[in-house]
Design an enzyme around this catalytic site. Structure first.
Site, PDB file in Angstrom:
ATOM      1  N   GLY A 169      42.352  35.863  24.992  1.00  0.00           N
ATOM      2  CA  GLY A 169      43.791  36.410  24.779  1.00  0.00           C
ATOM      3  C   GLY A 169      44.640  35.305  25.154  1.00  0.00           C
ATOM      4  N   THR A 188      47.007  35.134  27.855  1.00  0.00           N
ATOM      5  CA  THR A 188      46.655  34.852  29.182  1.00  0.00           C
ATOM      6  C   THR A 188      45.657  33.848  29.495  1.00  0.00           C
ATOM      7  OG1 THR A 188      47.674  37.102  29.646  1.00  0.00           O
ATOM      8  CG2 THR A 188      47.235  35.591  31.554  1.00  0.00           C
ATOM      9  N   ASP A 210      44.777  44.273  29.415  1.00  0.00           N
ATOM     10  CA  ASP A 210      45.940  44.888  28.903  1.00  0.00           C
ATOM     11  C   ASP A 210      46.500  45.915  29.757  1.00  0.00           C
ATOM     12  OD1 ASP A 210      45.577  44.004  26.136  1.00  0.00           O
ATOM     13  OD2 ASP A 210      43.266  45.062  26.333  1.00  0.00           O
ATOM     14  N   GLY A 218      40.462  44.647  25.866  1.00  0.00           N
ATOM     15  CA  GLY A 218      40.035  44.912  24.518  1.00  0.00           C
ATOM     16  C   GLY A 218      41.103  44.756  23.476  1.00  0.00           C
ATOM     17  N   GLY A 219      42.223  44.653  23.937  1.00  0.00           N
ATOM     18  CA  GLY A 219      43.309  44.335  22.854  1.00  0.00           C
ATOM     19  C   GLY A 219      42.991  43.318  22.038  1.00  0.00           C
ATOM     20  N   GLU A 223      33.263  40.390  26.698  1.00  0.00           N
ATOM     21  CA  GLU A 223      34.063  40.332  28.075  1.00  0.00           C
ATOM     22  C   GLU A 223      33.417  41.052  29.106  1.00  0.00           C
ATOM     23  OE1 GLU A 223      38.758  39.686  26.517  1.00  0.00           O
ATOM     24  OE2 GLU A 223      37.845  41.648  26.601  1.00  0.00           O
ATOM     25  N   LYS A 270      51.436  44.234  33.391  1.00  0.00           N
ATOM     26  CA  LYS A 270      50.052  44.968  33.091  1.00  0.00           C
ATOM     27  C   LYS A 270      49.682  45.727  34.121  1.00  0.00           C
ATOM     28  CE  LYS A 270      49.345  42.094  29.467  1.00  0.00           C
ATOM     29  NZ  LYS A 270      48.574  41.047  29.170  1.00  0.00           N
TER      30      LYS A 270
HETATM   31  C1  5RP Z   1      40.944  40.604  24.764  1.00  0.00           C
HETATM   32  C2  5RP Z   1      41.457  41.135  25.806  1.00  0.00           C
HETATM   33  C3  5RP Z   1      42.526  40.398  26.629  1.00  0.00           C
HETATM   34  O1  5RP Z   1      42.131  39.934  27.880  1.00  0.00           O
HETATM   35  C4  5RP Z   1      43.749  41.470  26.776  1.00  0.00           C
HETATM   36  O2  5RP Z   1      44.008  41.989  25.596  1.00  0.00           O
HETATM   37  C5  5RP Z   1      44.892  40.696  27.301  1.00  0.00           C
HETATM   38  O3  5RP Z   1      45.507  39.972  26.299  1.00  0.00           O
HETATM   39  P1  5RP Z   1      46.611  39.147  26.673  1.00  0.00           P
HETATM   40  O4  5RP Z   1      46.539  38.142  27.678  1.00  0.00           O
HETATM   41  O5  5RP Z   1      46.904  38.006  25.114  1.00  0.00           O
HETATM   42  O6  5RP Z   1      47.839  39.793  26.910  1.00  0.00           O
HETATM   43  O7  5RP Z   1      41.017  41.985  26.395  1.00  0.00           O
HETATM   44  O8  5RP Z   1      39.890  41.376  24.341  1.00  0.00           O
END
Ligand code: 5RP
Length: 222
Positions: free
Chosen positions: A29, A31, A83, A94-95, A102, A120
């Site tokens: 992701g 971050t 998320d 899981g976004g 993970e 978050k």
């Molecule tokens: C990927 C995830 C990511 O860690 C979650 O979606 C956060 O993403 P971002 O840092 O882009 O907001 O779980 O499967």
């Protein structure tokens, strides 16, 4: 953008936790990508395992040493994004569709540190649709079961086709609005044949680092 600035600061702060000779779990992701970039700049040359093909490609392109699980006895530290996270340090992940790897990498890590911008942190989990990874064969039955639980149940798409995870499964995004009891839902989903993973991360996080306007707040598991 304020959120990007927060993500970058918390990614850099997490990279300070890495010591020489550690094996590091790399999250997925936007971050986690800031953490990976900061890690690559530190010249510690850690051995890394990646939680997605996208992360493996990013880390390799930055010169990090990415190996398969057959090459590591344990993971010392995993850093990943979330998320949503609540004050009990339970999370929705899981976004980006990488929830299964993970969760596997988190489960074999000595120390799990998740990072996020201040948006978050939630009082209750569930506004973000919960990703549920399923066998394509089982998906109609699982969708009905999720609807019976009072949530929506949308098959995630990639264009007009179902999104396929790195593990070859489909994802159903289930908007619960508010998850009353994450522990109960975790057990129920774990017990359902056809669900191969879900994005509720219960009792897995050791430390949550949240970027604030001018500081990093740390929440630690008791
Ligand atoms: C990927 C995830 C990511 O860690 C979650 O979606 C956060 O993403 P971002 O840092 O882009 O907001 O779980 O499967």
């Amino acid at each position: 953008m304020m959120q990007d600035d927060q993500k970058e600061r918390v990614g850099k702060a997490a990279a300070e936790l890495v010591r020489k000779d550690m094996t590091i779990g790399l999250g997925t992701g936007s971050t986690a990508a800031f953490f990976i970039k900061a890690l690559a700049e530190k010249s510690l040359n850690p051995r890394c395992v990646a939680t997605s093909e996208a992360t493996a490609a990013l880390a390799t392109s930055l010169g990090l040493d990415v190996v398969g699980l057959e090459n590591v006895k344990k993971v010392d530290l995993t850093v990943d994004g979330v998320d949503e996270v609540d004050s009990d340090l339970n999370a929705i992940k899981g976004g980006g569709g990488a929830l299964m790897r993970e969760k596997i990498v988190a489960s074999i890590s000595e120390m799990v540190v998740y990072i996020g911008d201040s948006s978050k942190l939630k009082t209750k989990l569930g506004a973000f649709p919960l990703p549920i990874e399923v066998s394509p064969f089982a998906s109609p039955a699982i969708q009905r079961k999720i609807l019976d639980l009072g949530a929506t149940a949308e098959i995630r798409l990639n264009g007009e086709m179902p999104f396929v995870s790195d593990e070859g499964h489909w994802i159903i995004d289930a908007a619960f609005n508010e998850i009353e009891d994450p522990y109960e839902l975790d057990v129920l989903l774990n017990m359902t044949p056809g669900i191969v993973a879900h994005g509720l991360f219960i009792d897995l996080i050791d430390k949550m680092m949240i970027a604030r306007a001018d500081s990093i707040e740390e929440l630690v598991q008791n």
